[in-house]
Motif scaffolding. Structure first.
Motif, PDB file in Angstrom:
ATOM      1  N   GLU A  75       4.598  13.255 -15.526  1.00 26.28           N
ATOM      2  CA  GLU A  75       4.336  14.693 -15.687  1.00 26.28           C
ATOM      3  C   GLU A  75       2.983  15.072 -15.103  1.00 26.28           C
ATOM      4  OE1 GLU A  75       4.801  15.456 -19.854  1.00 26.28           O
ATOM      5  OE2 GLU A  75       6.972  15.201 -19.779  1.00 26.28           O
ATOM      6  N   ARG A  76       1.950  14.242 -15.355  1.00 24.09           N
ATOM      7  CA  ARG A  76       0.620  14.535 -14.820  1.00 24.09           C
ATOM      8  C   ARG A  76       0.613  14.453 -13.291  1.00 24.09           C
ATOM      9  NH1 ARG A  76      -1.593  11.343 -19.355  1.00 24.09           N
ATOM     10  NH2 ARG A  76      -1.730   9.604 -17.909  1.00 24.09           N
ATOM     11  N   ALA A  77       1.303  13.456 -12.744  1.00 21.97           N
ATOM     12  CA  ALA A  77       1.373  13.314 -11.289  1.00 21.97           C
ATOM     13  C   ALA A  77       2.151  14.482 -10.683  1.00 21.97           C
ATOM     14  CB  ALA A  77       2.035  11.990 -10.918  1.00 21.97           C
ATOM     15  N   ARG A  78       3.203  14.910 -11.346  1.00 18.52           N
ATOM     16  CA  ARG A  78       3.997  16.046 -10.876  1.00 18.52           C
ATOM     17  C   ARG A  78       3.150  17.323 -10.875  1.00 18.52           C
ATOM     18  NH1 ARG A  78       9.216  15.609 -13.840  1.00 18.52           N
ATOM     19  NH2 ARG A  78       9.962  14.193 -12.262  1.00 18.52           N
ATOM     20  N   ARG A  79       2.322  17.476 -11.918  1.00 19.34           N
ATOM     21  CA  ARG A  79       1.441  18.640 -12.001  1.00 19.34           C
ATOM     22  C   ARG A  79       0.452  18.627 -10.828  1.00 19.34           C
ATOM     23  NH1 ARG A  79      -1.989  17.703 -16.503  1.00 19.34           N
ATOM     24  NH2 ARG A  79      -3.306  16.750 -14.941  1.00 19.34           N
ATOM     25  N   ASP A  80      -0.124  17.451 -10.547  1.00 15.71           N
ATOM     26  CA  ASP A  80      -1.047  17.332  -9.415  1.00 15.71           C
ATOM     27  C   ASP A  80      -0.347  17.666  -8.103  1.00 15.71           C
ATOM     28  OD1 ASP A  80      -3.072  16.585 -11.117  1.00 15.71           O
ATOM     29  OD2 ASP A  80      -2.926  14.435 -10.675  1.00 15.71           O
TER      30      ASP A  80
ATOM     31  N   LYS B 248      -2.602  18.774  -4.777  1.00 13.08           N
ATOM     32  CA  LYS B 248      -3.660  17.770  -4.692  1.00 13.08           C
ATOM     33  C   LYS B 248      -3.207  16.602  -3.815  1.00 13.08           C
ATOM     34  CE  LYS B 248      -5.913  19.032  -8.951  1.00 13.08           C
ATOM     35  NZ  LYS B 248      -6.419  18.595 -10.248  1.00 13.08           N
ATOM     36  N   ALA B 249      -4.160  15.830  -3.354  1.00 11.70           N
ATOM     37  CA  ALA B 249      -3.902  14.720  -2.441  1.00 11.70           C
ATOM     38  C   ALA B 249      -3.052  13.638  -3.113  1.00 11.70           C
ATOM     39  CB  ALA B 249      -5.223  14.112  -1.987  1.00 11.70           C
ATOM     40  N   PRO B 250      -2.295  12.877  -2.312  1.00 10.16           N
ATOM     41  CA  PRO B 250      -1.498  11.791  -2.868  1.00 10.16           C
ATOM     42  C   PRO B 250      -2.338  10.765  -3.633  1.00 10.16           C
ATOM     43  CG  PRO B 250      -0.804  12.215  -0.626  1.00 10.16           C
ATOM     44  CD  PRO B 250      -2.013  13.070  -0.884  1.00 10.16           C
ATOM     45  N   THR B 251      -3.575  10.549  -3.183  1.00 12.02           N
ATOM     46  CA  THR B 251      -4.418   9.588  -3.886  1.00 12.02           C
ATOM     47  C   THR B 251      -4.768  10.084  -5.285  1.00 12.02           C
ATOM     48  OG1 THR B 251      -6.352  10.528  -2.780  1.00 12.02           O
ATOM     49  CG2 THR B 251      -5.414   8.539  -1.830  1.00 12.02           C
ATOM     50  N   THR B 252      -4.892  11.392  -5.433  1.00  6.79           N
ATOM     51  CA  THR B 252      -5.164  11.964  -6.752  1.00  6.79           C
ATOM     52  C   THR B 252      -3.941  11.792  -7.650  1.00  6.79           C
ATOM     53  OG1 THR B 252      -6.623  13.598  -5.742  1.00  6.79           O
ATOM     54  CG2 THR B 252      -5.887  14.040  -7.984  1.00  6.79           C
ATOM     55  N   GLN B 253      -2.761  12.016  -7.081  1.00  4.98           N
ATOM     56  CA  GLN B 253      -1.525  11.831  -7.831  1.00  4.98           C
ATOM     57  C   GLN B 253      -1.394  10.374  -8.265  1.00  4.98           C
ATOM     58  OE1 GLN B 253       1.797  13.365  -5.497  1.00  4.98           O
ATOM     59  NE2 GLN B 253       0.391  14.832  -4.561  1.00  4.98           N
ATOM     60  N   ALA B 254      -1.724   9.454  -7.358  1.00  4.51           N
ATOM     61  CA  ALA B 254      -1.627   8.025  -7.659  1.00  4.51           C
ATOM     62  C   ALA B 254      -2.663   7.619  -8.706  1.00  4.51           C
ATOM     63  CB  ALA B 254      -1.818   7.207  -6.393  1.00  4.51           C
TER      64      ALA B 254
ATOM     65  N   VAL C 127       5.173   9.172  -4.800  1.00  2.00           N
ATOM     66  CA  VAL C 127       3.877   9.635  -4.314  1.00  2.00           C
ATOM     67  C   VAL C 127       3.690   9.094  -2.897  1.00  2.00           C
ATOM     68  CG1 VAL C 127       1.381   9.561  -4.670  1.00  2.00           C
ATOM     69  CG2 VAL C 127       2.905   9.679  -6.631  1.00  2.00           C
ATOM     70  N   ALA C 128       3.285   9.935  -1.979  1.00  2.00           N
ATOM     71  CA  ALA C 128       3.184   9.558  -0.568  1.00  2.00           C
ATOM     72  C   ALA C 128       1.875   8.836  -0.248  1.00  2.00           C
ATOM     73  CB  ALA C 128       3.322  10.795   0.304  1.00  2.00           C
ATOM     74  N   VAL C 129       1.617   7.736  -0.935  1.00  2.00           N
ATOM     75  CA  VAL C 129       0.418   6.933  -0.673  1.00  2.00           C
ATOM     76  C   VAL C 129       0.747   5.987   0.479  1.00  2.00           C
ATOM     77  CG1 VAL C 129      -1.232   5.289  -1.630  1.00  2.00           C
ATOM     78  CG2 VAL C 129      -0.215   7.005  -3.100  1.00  2.00           C
ATOM     79  N   PRO C 130       0.012   6.060   1.595  1.00  2.00           N
ATOM     80  CA  PRO C 130       0.344   5.218   2.739  1.00  2.00           C
ATOM     81  C   PRO C 130       0.069   3.738   2.459  1.00  2.00           C
ATOM     82  CG  PRO C 130      -1.686   6.402   3.147  1.00  2.00           C
ATOM     83  CD  PRO C 130      -1.142   6.914   1.847  1.00  2.00           C
ATOM     84  N   PRO C 131       0.798   2.850   3.154  1.00  2.00           N
ATOM     85  CA  PRO C 131       0.517   1.419   3.008  1.00  2.00           C
ATOM     86  C   PRO C 131      -0.869   1.095   3.560  1.00  2.00           C
ATOM     87  CG  PRO C 131       2.510   1.789   4.321  1.00  2.00           C
ATOM     88  CD  PRO C 131       1.899   3.124   4.045  1.00  2.00           C
ATOM     89  N   PRO C 132      -1.438  -0.040   3.166  1.00  2.00           N
ATOM     90  CA  PRO C 132      -2.755  -0.397   3.685  1.00  2.00           C
ATOM     91  C   PRO C 132      -2.725  -0.584   5.210  1.00  2.00           C
ATOM     92  CG  PRO C 132      -1.941  -2.084   2.159  1.00  2.00           C
ATOM     93  CD  PRO C 132      -0.934  -1.008   2.219  1.00  2.00           C
ATOM     94  N   ALA C 133      -3.846  -0.325   5.844  1.00  2.00           N
ATOM     95  CA  ALA C 133      -3.945  -0.473   7.297  1.00  2.00           C
ATOM     96  C   ALA C 133      -3.931  -1.953   7.679  1.00  2.00           C
ATOM     97  CB  ALA C 133      -5.237   0.180   7.782  1.00  2.00           C
ATOM     98  N   PRO C 134      -3.505  -2.259   8.902  1.00  2.00           N
ATOM     99  CA  PRO C 134      -3.544  -3.656   9.351  1.00  2.00           C
ATOM    100  C   PRO C 134      -4.965  -4.210   9.248  1.00  2.00           C
ATOM    101  CG  PRO C 134      -2.323  -2.315  10.911  1.00  2.00           C
ATOM    102  CD  PRO C 134      -2.946  -1.372   9.913  1.00  2.00           C
TER     103      PRO C 134
ATOM    104  N   LEU D  43       9.435  11.886  -8.734  1.00  2.00           N
ATOM    105  CA  LEU D  43       8.645  13.028  -8.286  1.00  2.00           C
ATOM    106  C   LEU D  43       9.344  13.775  -7.155  1.00  2.00           C
ATOM    107  CD1 LEU D  43       4.994  11.643  -8.254  1.00  2.00           C
ATOM    108  CD2 LEU D  43       6.180  12.858 -10.043  1.00  2.00           C
ATOM    109  N   ARG D  44      10.429  13.226  -6.650  1.00  2.00           N
ATOM    110  CA  ARG D  44      11.183  13.874  -5.568  1.00  2.00           C
ATOM    111  C   ARG D  44      12.308  14.709  -6.180  1.00  2.00           C
ATOM    112  NH1 ARG D  44       7.787  13.711  -1.646  1.00  2.00           N
ATOM    113  NH2 ARG D  44       7.031  11.650  -1.266  1.00  2.00           N
ATOM    114  N   LYS D  45      12.651  15.800  -5.498  1.00  2.00           N
ATOM    115  CA  LYS D  45      13.744  16.642  -5.969  1.00  2.00           C
ATOM    116  C   LYS D  45      15.064  15.939  -5.711  1.00  2.00           C
ATOM    117  CE  LYS D  45      11.534  21.090  -5.526  1.00  2.00           C
ATOM    118  NZ  LYS D  45      11.566  22.396  -4.915  1.00  2.00           N
ATOM    119  N   LYS D  46      15.972  16.062  -6.628  1.00  2.00           N
ATOM    120  CA  LYS D  46      17.286  15.455  -6.482  1.00  2.00           C
ATOM    121  C   LYS D  46      18.096  16.273  -5.468  1.00  2.00           C
ATOM    122  CE  LYS D  46      17.101  12.512 -10.065  1.00  2.00           C
ATOM    123  NZ  LYS D  46      15.938  11.750  -9.870  1.00  2.00           N
ATOM    124  N   ALA D  47      18.827  15.574  -4.610  1.00  2.00           N
ATOM    125  CA  ALA D  47      19.705  16.261  -3.648  1.00  2.00           C
ATOM    126  C   ALA D  47      20.932  16.771  -4.367  1.00  2.00           C
ATOM    127  CB  ALA D  47      20.097  15.296  -2.531  1.00  2.00           C
TER     128      ALA D  47
END
Length: 97
Positions: A8-13, A18-24, A61-68, A92-96
């Protein structure tokens, strides 16, 4: 599975734009609390953060994978898999319809 309050808190963010890192960060907060409560014994805080980021990715949450060069190839592959799984069916994604 993350707790309902965390999602719920991540959904609110997310709604607030707010940025994905904030959601994470909500997932990281939950994981640190679990460590303090003794729910599981991680060896160090970095491990708890890695677990939390994995949970966040799987939740959508769209947190990217770590860089090489920042993490092992295996870790990067797992992060990509978690991200794809979250895109498909994360809470956190809407259902189709």
């Amino acid at each position: 599975m993350p707790e309902k309050k965390t999602i719920e808190r991540a959904r609110r963010d997310q709604r607030e734009g707010k940025a994905p890192t904030t959601q994470a960060g909500e997932f990281v907060r939950e994981e640190i609390e679990h460590v303090k409560e003794g729910k599981h014994g991680v060896k160090n805080p970095r491990q708890a953060i890695a677990i939390a980021l994995s949970k966040a990715r799987r939740a959508g949450v769209a947190v990217p994978p770590p860089a090489p060069g920042k993490a092992k190839e295996r870790t990067r592959r797992q992060a990509k898999r978690d991200l794809e799984k979250g895109k498909q069916e994360g809470p956190l994604r809407k259902k189709a319809a």
